[in-house]
Design a protein around this motif. Structure first.
Motif, PDB file in Angstrom:
ATOM      1  N   ARG A  26      11.518 211.340  12.804  1.00 54.77           N
ATOM      2  CA  ARG A  26      11.963 209.941  12.781  1.00 54.77           C
ATOM      3  C   ARG A  26      10.970 209.005  13.456  1.00 54.77           C
ATOM      4  O   ARG A  26      10.823 207.839  13.071  1.00 54.77           O
ATOM      5  CB  ARG A  26      13.319 209.836  13.466  1.00 54.77           C
ATOM      6  N   PHE A  27      10.294 209.489  14.514  1.00 56.52           N
ATOM      7  CA  PHE A  27       9.409 208.619  15.284  1.00 56.52           C
ATOM      8  C   PHE A  27       7.930 208.913  15.054  1.00 56.52           C
ATOM      9  O   PHE A  27       7.084 208.459  15.826  1.00 56.52           O
ATOM     10  CB  PHE A  27       9.756 208.701  16.778  1.00 56.52           C
ATOM     11  N   ASP A  28       7.616 209.635  14.005  1.00 58.30           N
ATOM     12  CA  ASP A  28       6.232 209.922  13.620  1.00 58.30           C
ATOM     13  C   ASP A  28       5.542 208.601  13.274  1.00 58.30           C
ATOM     14  O   ASP A  28       5.984 207.877  12.387  1.00 58.30           O
ATOM     15  CB  ASP A  28       6.238 210.857  12.400  1.00 58.30           C
ATOM     16  N   PRO A  29       4.455 208.250  13.981  1.00 61.66           N
ATOM     17  CA  PRO A  29       3.814 206.952  13.740  1.00 61.66           C
ATOM     18  C   PRO A  29       3.137 206.824  12.377  1.00 61.66           C
ATOM     19  O   PRO A  29       2.916 205.701  11.909  1.00 61.66           O
ATOM     20  CB  PRO A  29       2.790 206.830  14.871  1.00 61.66           C
ATOM     21  N   LEU A  30       2.818 207.930  11.738  1.00 62.99           N
ATOM     22  CA  LEU A  30       2.193 207.858  10.417  1.00 62.99           C
ATOM     23  C   LEU A  30       3.235 207.730   9.313  1.00 62.99           C
ATOM     24  O   LEU A  30       3.012 207.021   8.330  1.00 62.99           O
ATOM     25  CB  LEU A  30       1.326 209.098  10.162  1.00 62.99           C
TER      26      LEU A  30
END
Length: 169
Positions: free
Chosen positions: A135-139
């Motif tokens: 959910r919080f993967d910057p890519l």
């Protein structure tokens, strides 16, 4: 640990275990609070030390027996190694999406540089991944990561790890 920016250490402590430097492996206040409020989603009671034990043992079953063993192991681990070593091992073992285990691999994957060169915003961005990597993967989800990064920075400000000026920047 000497290659890990203080901002990275502080970001994880602020987000994951604000009483890390004060407890002896288990944050009983937080653990009891989670037990009482367990009906609320997103409440985690594990300390950084407990999370390290979980990462090392790779036990993921959601049983009382596993939790008791994890608590016992965390207390024993804190008797044997320093808080700095626990934090170092934790930061080098956590999963941070995109196949990254540890903050160094995440630093290269998301920012193309070693962890020692990360700025405050980048440290907060990586710390924000840990609670829900996909959910919080910057890519994959840059908007979600940005929101979580701001939460991390807010917690760092609240705990006085950073100044208002640093937060605003």
């Amino acid at each position: 640990l000497d290659e890990i920016p203080q901002n990275m250490r502080d970001a994880f402590i602020a987000l994951e275990d604000k009483r890390f430097n004060d407890h002896k492996g288990v944050d009983w206040k937080r653990t009891l609070g989670v037990m009482i409020l367990s009906k609320y989603e997103g409440q985690g009671g594990s300390t950084i030390t407990q999370q390290l034990v979980k990462n090392i043992t790779d036990r993921r079953d959601e049983t009382a027996a596993r939790k008791i063993l994890e608590i016992s192991s965390a207390v024993n681990l804190e008797k044997k190694i320093s808080k700095d070593k626990i934090l170092e091992l934790y930061l080098n073992s956590i999963y941070l999406s995109q196949g990254c285990s540890g903050i160094q691999s995440a630093s290269y994957k998301f920012f193309g540089k070693p962890v020692s060169e990360l700025n405050l915003a980048e440290c907060a961005s990586i710390a924000g991944i840990t609670q829900y990597p996909s959910r919080f993967d910057p890519l994959v989800n840059p908007e979600n990561n940005k929101e979580k990064q701001e939460i991390v920075l807010g917690k760092m400000l609240e705990l006085e790890y950073i100044s208002q000026e640093e937060y605003d920047e």
